[in-house]
Design a protein around this motif. Structure first.
Motif, PDB file in Angstrom:
ATOM      1  N   LEU A  81       0.842  -1.192   0.000  1.00 26.80           N
ATOM      2  CA  LEU A  81       0.000   0.000   0.000  1.00 26.80           C
ATOM      3  C   LEU A  81       0.881   1.247   0.000  1.00 26.80           C
ATOM      4  CD1 LEU A  81      -2.474  -1.112   2.814  1.00 26.80           C
ATOM      5  CD2 LEU A  81      -2.803  -1.314   0.339  1.00 26.80           C
ATOM      6  N   ALA A 101      -2.304   0.404  -4.598  1.00 25.10           N
ATOM      7  CA  ALA A 101      -2.291  -0.875  -3.889  1.00 25.10           C
ATOM      8  C   ALA A 101      -2.052  -1.994  -4.890  1.00 25.10           C
ATOM      9  CB  ALA A 101      -3.633  -1.097  -3.179  1.00 25.10           C
ATOM     10  N   LEU A 120      -9.655  -0.582  -2.239  1.00 26.83           N
ATOM     11  CA  LEU A 120      -8.858   0.037  -1.180  1.00 26.83           C
ATOM     12  C   LEU A 120      -8.462   1.486  -1.469  1.00 26.83           C
ATOM     13  CD1 LEU A 120      -6.468  -2.977  -0.437  1.00 26.83           C
ATOM     14  CD2 LEU A 120      -8.643  -2.403   0.679  1.00 26.83           C
ATOM     15  N   LEU A 154      -5.950   4.454   5.519  1.00 25.31           N
ATOM     16  CA  LEU A 154      -5.458   3.337   6.331  1.00 25.31           C
ATOM     17  C   LEU A 154      -5.455   3.720   7.805  1.00 25.31           C
ATOM     18  CD1 LEU A 154      -4.385   0.453   6.230  1.00 25.31           C
ATOM     19  CD2 LEU A 154      -2.089   1.391   5.939  1.00 25.31           C
ATOM     20  N   LEU A 196      -4.095  -6.984   5.080  1.00 24.54           N
ATOM     21  CA  LEU A 196      -4.486  -5.589   5.307  1.00 24.54           C
ATOM     22  C   LEU A 196      -4.307  -5.223   6.778  1.00 24.54           C
ATOM     23  CD1 LEU A 196      -5.727  -2.938   4.253  1.00 24.54           C
ATOM     24  CD2 LEU A 196      -7.996  -3.959   4.673  1.00 24.54           C
ATOM     25  N   TYR A 233      -1.699  -2.457   8.549  1.00 29.14           N
ATOM     26  CA  TYR A 233      -2.160  -1.482   9.548  1.00 29.14           C
ATOM     27  C   TYR A 233      -1.351  -1.613  10.841  1.00 29.14           C
ATOM     28  CZ  TYR A 233      -5.131   0.855  12.944  1.00 29.14           C
ATOM     29  OH  TYR A 233      -5.583   1.674  13.949  1.00 29.14           O
TER      30      TYR A 233
END
Length: 122
Positions: free
Chosen positions: A42, A54, A71, A76, A103, A107
């Motif tokens: 990302l 992405a 996305l 994020l 994902l 994060y």
């Protein structure tokens, strides 16, 4: 033909960062057979966490493109659960769970590096 050495000339600018999430897909999936790990990359704006680009290592390019379309444009920093819901509702492939893990991993890496203030958490 261009002499540019990359796939296409993109400049993301200085106010961006790249974060990579990793997951282990179920053994029977084409992604697991071909790659062993599912990788989600990302590119985000530093200030608001908006995803600018992405990509993930899916076997078929259109799959990675579709996931990117779900996305890109989300933050994020603040929209993790919205993106998870999008993946759950709109991507019905066999690697859905691994995508969500990747994902969340991206994060977590961002959070663990102190890129989120307490008012930015999901």
């Amino acid at each position: 033909m261009s002499n540019y050495p990359f796939k296409y000339p993109i400049s993301y600018g200085t106010d961006t960062f790249c974060v990579v999430g990793v997951a282990t897909p179920t053994a029977s999936t084409p992604t697991a057979v071909q790659y062993d790990k599912l990788i989600m990359v990302l590119v985000c704006e530093q200030r608001g966490g908006t995803i600018l680009d992405a990509e993930c290592n899916m076997v078929v390019d259109v799959t990675s493109d579709y996931i990117a379309s779900l996305l890109i444009g989300h933050s994020l920093y603040t929209e993790l659960e919205i993106m998870v819901k999008e993946l759950q509702e709109k991507y019905n492939g066999i690697s859905q769970k691994a995508l969500i893990v990747a994902l969340r991993d991206a994060y977590s890496k961002m959070r663990d590096r102190g890129m989120l203030s307490s008012d930015m958490t999901v």
